[in-house]
Design a protein around this motif. Sequence first.
Motif, PDB file in Angstrom:
ATOM      1  N   GLU A  75       0.835  -0.750   0.258  1.00  0.00           N
ATOM      2  CA  GLU A  75      -0.151   0.427   0.240  1.00  0.00           C
ATOM      3  C   GLU A  75       0.603   1.199   0.253  1.00  0.00           C
ATOM      4  N   GLU A  76       2.239   1.256   0.391  1.00  0.00           N
ATOM      5  CA  GLU A  76       2.609   2.577   0.007  1.00  0.00           C
ATOM      6  C   GLU A  76       3.139   2.816  -0.915  1.00  0.00           C
ATOM      7  N   PRO A  77       2.981   2.292  -2.083  1.00  0.00           N
ATOM      8  CA  PRO A  77       3.752   3.790  -3.253  1.00  0.00           C
ATOM      9  C   PRO A  77       1.736   3.972  -3.610  1.00  0.00           C
ATOM     10  N   THR A 137      -6.855   0.936   4.181  1.00  0.00           N
ATOM     11  CA  THR A 137      -7.844   0.879   5.475  1.00  0.00           C
ATOM     12  C   THR A 137      -6.636   1.279   6.263  1.00  0.00           C
ATOM     13  N   VAL A 138      -7.326   1.628   7.486  1.00  0.00           N
ATOM     14  CA  VAL A 138      -6.367   1.115   9.224  1.00  0.00           C
ATOM     15  C   VAL A 138      -5.587   0.135   9.580  1.00  0.00           C
ATOM     16  N   VAL A 142      -1.300   1.452   9.354  1.00  0.00           N
ATOM     17  CA  VAL A 142      -0.204   0.717  10.482  1.00  0.00           C
ATOM     18  C   VAL A 142       0.524   0.240  10.281  1.00  0.00           C
ATOM     19  N   LYS A 143       0.697  -0.525   8.778  1.00  0.00           N
ATOM     20  CA  LYS A 143       1.849  -1.178   8.367  1.00  0.00           C
ATOM     21  C   LYS A 143       2.717  -0.244   8.041  1.00  0.00           C
ATOM     22  N   ILE A 144       2.812   0.704   7.398  1.00  0.00           N
ATOM     23  CA  ILE A 144       3.084   2.188   6.617  1.00  0.00           C
ATOM     24  C   ILE A 144       3.545   3.072   8.148  1.00  0.00           C
ATOM     25  N   GLU A 273      -9.693  11.369  10.027  1.00  0.00           N
ATOM     26  CA  GLU A 273     -10.151  10.545  10.864  1.00  0.00           C
ATOM     27  C   GLU A 273     -10.531   9.262  10.756  1.00  0.00           C
ATOM     28  N   ARG A 274     -11.531   8.748   9.424  1.00  0.00           N
ATOM     29  CA  ARG A 274     -11.837   7.189   9.159  1.00  0.00           C
ATOM     30  C   ARG A 274      -9.779   6.511   9.370  1.00  0.00           C
ATOM     31  N   ILE A 275      -9.010   6.891   8.721  1.00  0.00           N
ATOM     32  CA  ILE A 275      -7.627   6.258   8.935  1.00  0.00           C
ATOM     33  C   ILE A 275      -7.168   5.668  10.808  1.00  0.00           C
ATOM     34  N   ILE A 276      -6.814   6.656  10.682  1.00  0.00           N
ATOM     35  CA  ILE A 276      -5.814   6.746  12.402  1.00  0.00           C
ATOM     36  C   ILE A 276      -6.921   6.870  13.573  1.00  0.00           C
ATOM     37  N   GLY A 277      -7.831   7.403  13.256  1.00  0.00           N
ATOM     38  CA  GLY A 277      -9.143   7.656  14.435  1.00  0.00           C
ATOM     39  C   GLY A 277      -8.332   9.047  15.307  1.00  0.00           C
TER      40      GLY A 277
END
Length: 310
Positions: A75-77, A137-138, A142-144, A273-277
């Motif tokens: 997902e990082e690209p 997604t969240v 969190v992996k990035i 807000e949607r991705i990291i809260g």
Amino acid sequence: MLAAKAVNGRNIVWRLVRKSNRFGNNDPPASAQKSGMEDDRDLSPDPAGANLSYSSYLRLDQLLACQSPLSPSHEEPLFIAIHQTSELWLKLCLHELEAARSSLMIDEVHLANRMISRVSKIFELLNNSWDVLTTLTVVDYVKIRPYLGNSSGLQSIQYRLIESIMGNKNIDERHTNKLNQNEKHSLFESMSKSTIYDESLKLLSRRGLSIPKIVLDRDPFYNHEPSEDVELAWKAVYKSSDKYRDCYLIAETLSELEYRVHLWRIGHLKTIERIIGNKMGTGGTSGVSYLANVTKHVFFPEIASVRGLL
């Protein structure tokens, strides 16, 4: 009237510049003003285009080599592409806003309107880019995130310069602590110049409308403070839109710009807000609550508030 607190950014930025100043004067050396990628193309006139291709004109080899993921995540690209393309669009926004300011200074209002309208369209496009980023997604993010360190969009010098030329001179060390010396000089230079709104108010003054001298002679390092006299001047423009046609058009163009930038900020807020809260931002801010506060800033306060007087 909308209340606003004037913040003097001069001492903050100048202190940061001087802290790491190695140039011995207020200007960076010529070498510091060059771009990060030297242009090694043959730029001699070539009417037939024999030496130029699509790839060489756009420097695609260099451009497409700029994406360097740090994590093993698929997902990082996406994350990198969204931010890099945003920076390209912000570069164009700066180009247009600076030209629009210069056009207003010489009463070329039709050109200024065209350029500012283009910036509004760019921010409409940038706002749509959040739809692409929200496919992250969240769990993906969190992996990035551990690989991002303390890097943050808060540190974007180009966005800071856009805020400055539009009239937001509020800064703190969270905006500048990761800027390099050349970026600090650019910010200091930008904050020392008039804003798009300053030049619009000077236009009103040249058209015979009453703008207080204290407004026209404002120290550019301070934010513009809402003024009832300025509000009344805009009221006169709207009440006699045929008489003050160019002033009316610039007001509506600026209103559209404010609207598009505000939507982009809201889109940023809702995406984060949607991705990291409610997590802390990577740049050391409070994250969503910080962005929510940012959305409250109004660039052109009297153009917004005059609507209640019509």
